[in-house]
Design an enzyme around this catalytic site. Structure first.
Site, PDB file in Angstrom:
ATOM      1  N   SER A 152       2.817   4.745  -9.440  1.00  0.00           N
ATOM      2  CA  SER A 152       4.404   3.800  -9.627  1.00  0.00           C
ATOM      3  C   SER A 152       3.862   3.571 -11.525  1.00  0.00           C
ATOM      4  O   SER A 152       2.968   3.862 -11.675  1.00  0.00           O
ATOM      5  CB  SER A 152       3.905   2.669  -8.753  1.00  0.00           C
ATOM      6  OG  SER A 152       5.057   1.452  -9.719  1.00  0.00           O
ATOM      7  N   TYR A 165      -0.638  -4.688  -7.355  1.00  0.00           N
ATOM      8  CA  TYR A 165      -0.371  -3.296  -7.071  1.00  0.00           C
ATOM      9  C   TYR A 165      -0.910  -2.433  -7.869  1.00  0.00           C
ATOM     10  O   TYR A 165      -0.561  -1.484  -7.258  1.00  0.00           O
ATOM     11  CB  TYR A 165       1.295  -3.820  -7.796  1.00  0.00           C
ATOM     12  CG  TYR A 165       2.465  -2.470  -7.207  1.00  0.00           C
ATOM     13  CD1 TYR A 165       2.993  -3.272  -5.801  1.00  0.00           C
ATOM     14  CD2 TYR A 165       2.699  -1.965  -7.744  1.00  0.00           C
ATOM     15  CE1 TYR A 165       3.798  -1.818  -5.393  1.00  0.00           C
ATOM     16  CE2 TYR A 165       3.819  -1.341  -7.131  1.00  0.00           C
ATOM     17  CZ  TYR A 165       3.993  -0.699  -6.549  1.00  0.00           C
ATOM     18  OH  TYR A 165       5.216   0.048  -6.162  1.00  0.00           O
ATOM     19  N   LYS A 169      -1.976   0.815  -7.563  1.00  0.00           N
ATOM     20  CA  LYS A 169      -1.692   2.078  -7.408  1.00  0.00           C
ATOM     21  C   LYS A 169      -2.137   3.412  -8.903  1.00  0.00           C
ATOM     22  O   LYS A 169      -2.037   4.419  -8.847  1.00  0.00           O
ATOM     23  CB  LYS A 169      -0.336   1.772  -8.232  1.00  0.00           C
ATOM     24  CG  LYS A 169       0.749   1.424  -7.452  1.00  0.00           C
ATOM     25  CD  LYS A 169       0.672   2.635  -6.033  1.00  0.00           C
ATOM     26  CE  LYS A 169       2.504   2.239  -5.048  1.00  0.00           C
ATOM     27  NZ  LYS A 169       2.497   3.118  -3.753  1.00  0.00           N
TER      28      LYS A 169
HETATM   29  P1  NAI Z   1      10.278  -0.167   1.812  1.00  0.00           P
HETATM   30  O1  NAI Z   1       9.386  -1.548   1.894  1.00  0.00           O
HETATM   31  O2  NAI Z   1      10.981  -0.168   2.039  1.00  0.00           O
HETATM   32  O3  NAI Z   1       9.089   0.873   2.274  1.00  0.00           O
HETATM   33  C1  NAI Z   1       7.645   0.070   3.016  1.00  0.00           C
HETATM   34  C2  NAI Z   1       6.605   0.638   3.946  1.00  0.00           C
HETATM   35  O4  NAI Z   1       5.886   0.337   4.907  1.00  0.00           O
HETATM   36  C3  NAI Z   1       7.641   0.074   5.107  1.00  0.00           C
HETATM   37  O5  NAI Z   1       8.506   0.221   5.778  1.00  0.00           O
HETATM   38  C4  NAI Z   1       6.295  -0.983   5.421  1.00  0.00           C
HETATM   39  O6  NAI Z   1       6.760  -1.746   7.212  1.00  0.00           O
HETATM   40  C5  NAI Z   1       5.772  -0.145   5.707  1.00  0.00           C
HETATM   41  N1  NAI Z   1       4.284  -0.829   5.563  1.00  0.00           N
HETATM   42  C6  NAI Z   1       3.855  -2.205   4.983  1.00  0.00           C
HETATM   43  N2  NAI Z   1       3.072  -1.924   5.003  1.00  0.00           N
HETATM   44  C7  NAI Z   1       2.674  -1.080   6.136  1.00  0.00           C
HETATM   45  C8  NAI Z   1       0.971  -0.851   6.471  1.00  0.00           C
HETATM   46  N3  NAI Z   1      -0.179  -1.663   6.066  1.00  0.00           N
HETATM   47  N4  NAI Z   1       1.391   0.429   7.330  1.00  0.00           N
HETATM   48  C9  NAI Z   1       1.775   0.950   7.783  1.00  0.00           C
HETATM   49  N5  NAI Z   1       2.906   0.193   6.728  1.00  0.00           N
HETATM   50  C10 NAI Z   1       2.476  -0.223   5.980  1.00  0.00           C
HETATM   51  O7  NAI Z   1       9.276  -0.016   0.127  1.00  0.00           O
HETATM   52  P2  NAI Z   1       9.900   1.076  -0.339  1.00  0.00           P
HETATM   53  O8  NAI Z   1      10.305   1.593  -2.076  1.00  0.00           O
HETATM   54  O9  NAI Z   1      10.222   2.574   0.454  1.00  0.00           O
HETATM   55  O10 NAI Z   1       8.068   1.559  -0.689  1.00  0.00           O
HETATM   56  C11 NAI Z   1       7.613   2.995  -0.121  1.00  0.00           C
HETATM   57  C12 NAI Z   1       6.558   3.463  -1.521  1.00  0.00           C
HETATM   58  O11 NAI Z   1       6.946   3.844  -2.705  1.00  0.00           O
HETATM   59  C13 NAI Z   1       5.389   2.549  -1.715  1.00  0.00           C
HETATM   60  O12 NAI Z   1       4.496   2.319  -1.717  1.00  0.00           O
HETATM   61  C14 NAI Z   1       5.716   1.607  -2.927  1.00  0.00           C
HETATM   62  O13 NAI Z   1       5.571   1.047  -3.600  1.00  0.00           O
HETATM   63  C15 NAI Z   1       6.022   2.702  -3.263  1.00  0.00           C
HETATM   64  N6  NAI Z   1       7.336   2.635  -5.022  1.00  0.00           N
HETATM   65  C16 NAI Z   1       9.116   2.630  -4.678  1.00  0.00           C
HETATM   66  C17 NAI Z   1       9.162   2.282  -5.877  1.00  0.00           C
HETATM   67  C18 NAI Z   1      10.359   2.391  -5.707  1.00  0.00           C
HETATM   68  O14 NAI Z   1      11.277   2.143  -6.603  1.00  0.00           O
HETATM   69  N7  NAI Z   1      11.198   1.831  -4.715  1.00  0.00           N
HETATM   70  C19 NAI Z   1       8.756   2.413  -7.110  1.00  0.00           C
HETATM   71  C20 NAI Z   1       7.768   2.219  -7.158  1.00  0.00           C
HETATM   72  C21 NAI Z   1       6.434   2.564  -6.029  1.00  0.00           C
END
Ligand code: NAI
Length: 307
Positions: A152, A165, A169
Site C-alpha cells: 500500500s 497498517y 504493508k
Molecule cells: P475489502 O474490505 O473490500 O476487502 C478485504 C477482504 O479481506 C474482506 O472481504 C475481508 O472480509 C477479508 N478479510 C479481512 N480479514 C481477513 C482474514 N483474517 N482472513 C480472511 N479474510 C479476511 O478491502 P479492499 O480494499 O478490497 O482490500 C484488499 C487489499 O487491498 C487489502 O490488503 C488492503 O489493505 C489493500 N489495499 C487496498 C487499497 C484500496 O484503495 N482499496 C489501498 C491499498 C491497499
C-alpha cells in the site's frame, strides 16, 4: 498474446469483497480454478460469515467458472494451512497465491492499543506469511508459482493514523525481496501491488471526482499479468489505480565517502547532508549483498585513491 490460466489453481485471500473479488472473477474467467477465501467480517476484521465468499463463488460458477469457498482466517498458522489445504483438496495444488486479505483499524499511534496494532499486523503481514509458507514448498517442488502481495502507498510512503497498517504493508515488501531470491531458480515469482481502488475499506477516504474512477478491475488487470505464466518478472512493486500503472523503487543514492581513518563527527556529516541525501544518481539493487558490495567498492576505491 492471450493470457489464460487453464490448468492453474489460484488461491485469493479476502476475495469476498472489493479487490479480491475482482481478482477472483478475472482469473476464473480466464480458466483458473479458484479458491475464494474470506472470513466475512467487518472492515476491522471482526466477526465472520460465509456469505461474502459464497456470493463470489456463486458468481464465478454462474459465469461458467470453477471455484470453491474457504472461510478460514489468514491470521493464524492453522488458518493459512487450511486455506492452502482446501485448494489441494479441491484442485490438487496451488499455482497462484494472491495475498489480498486485509483489515483496517485506524488511530493515531498515541491512541492505538497494542491489541489493535497487532490485529492489523496479524492479518496483513502474518496472514501473507502463513498462506505463503503453506504454499511455498509445493510451488518450489512443482517449479511453478506466482505469488502476489498486496502492499500500500501507506506502507511505502506513510499515512497519519495508519502506523499498524503501514508497518505491516512495508514488511510485505521485505518479505517479497527475500522470497524473490529463494524462488528464482524454481520459476516462483513474488511481486507486490500497491492498489488504489474504491472498496468498502477505502470509500470513506475517496472524493466524488476520483472515487468512481478507482474501480477494482483496473488493479486486477495488473494482478492478472503478474500471475501469468509468461510473466517471469519478480520483485517488482507496482502502484496502480484508475488506469495508472507505475513501478515503485527502493533506491540508494550515490552517497559520499568521508574517509576510513576516523569516524567523522556529526558536524562534518551536517556539512555533507545534501550529498548524503542526493538521490539524483540513485540506483536499485537486486539484493542486500549487491547493495553492501557496491558501497564497499566505493570505500575501497577511496582508500586506493588516498594511496
Ligand atoms: P475489502 O474490505 O473490500 O476487502 C478485504 C477482504 O479481506 C474482506 O472481504 C475481508 O472480509 C477479508 N478479510 C479481512 N480479514 C481477513 C482474514 N483474517 N482472513 C480472511 N479474510 C479476511 O478491502 P479492499 O480494499 O478490497 O482490500 C484488499 C487489499 O487491498 C487489502 O490488503 C488492503 O489493505 C489493500 N489495499 C487496498 C487499497 C484500496 O484503495 N482499496 C489501498 C491499498 C491497499
Amino acid at each position: 498474446m492471450t493470457i489464460r490460466y487453464d490448468g492453474r489453481v489460484a488461491v485469493i485471500t479476502g476475495a469476498g469483497n472489493g479487490l479480491g473479488r475482482s481478482h477472483a472473477l478475472l482469473l476464473a474467467a480466464r480458466g483458473a480454478r479458484v479458491v475464494v477465501n474470506d472470513l466475512g467480517g467487518s472492515v476491522a476484521g471482526r466477526g465472520g460469515s460465509h456469505s461474502a465468499a459464497d456470493a463470489v463463488v456463486a458468481e464465478i460458477r454462474a459465469a461458467g467458472g470453477e471455484a470453491v469457498a474457504n472461510y478460514d482466517s489468514v491470521a493464524t498458522p492453522e488458518g493459512g494451512e487450511a486455506i492452502i489445504q482446501s485448494a489441494c483438496d479441491a484442485f490438487g495444488k496451488v499455482d497462484i497465491l494472491i495475498n489480498n486479505a486485509g483489515n483496517n483499524i485506524q488511530n493515531s499511534f498515541r491512541k492505538m492499543s497494542i491489541e489493535d496494532f497487532k490485529a492489523v499486523v496479524d492479518v496483513h503481514l502474518m496472514g501473507a506469511v502463513y498462506c505463503t509458507k503453506a504454499a511455498w514448498q509445493g510451488m518450489l517442488d512443482q517449479q511453478y508459482g506466482r505469488v502476489v502481495m498486496t502492499t500500500s502507498a501507506a506502507g511505502l510512503f506513510g499515512g497519519h493514523g495508519l502506523g499498524n497498517y503501514a508497518a505491516a504493508k512495508i514488511a510485505l515488501v521485505g518479505l517479497m525481496n527475500s522470497l524473490k531470491l529463494e524462488g528464482r531458480n524454481r520459476n516462483v515469482t513474488v511481486n507486490c501491488v500497491a492498489p488504489m481502488a474504491t472498496t468498502r475499506m477505502s470509500e470513506e477516504a475517496m472524493d466524488d471526482k476520483t472515487g468512481p474512477l478507482l474501480q477494482p478491475e483496473f488493479v486486477s488487470s495488473l494482478v492478472g499479468l503478474l500471475c501469468a505464466e509468461d510473466h517471469t518478472g519478480s520483485g517488482d512493486i507496482i502502484s496502480t489505480g484508475a488506469g495508472y500503472y507505475a513501478k515503485i523503487g527502493i533506491l540508494e543514492g550515490a552517497g559520499v565517502c568521508l574517509g576510513t581513518q576516523a569516524a567523522p563527527d556529526p558536524e562534518t556529516l551536517a556539512g555533507h547532508w545534501a550529498e548524503i541525501c542526493d538521490l539524483s544518481e540513485a540506483q536499485p539493487f537486486d539484493d542486500a549483498f549487491s547493495a553492501v558490495a557496491h558501497s564497499m567498492r566505493k570505500v575501497l576505491r577511496g582508500l586506493k585513491a588516498q594511496g
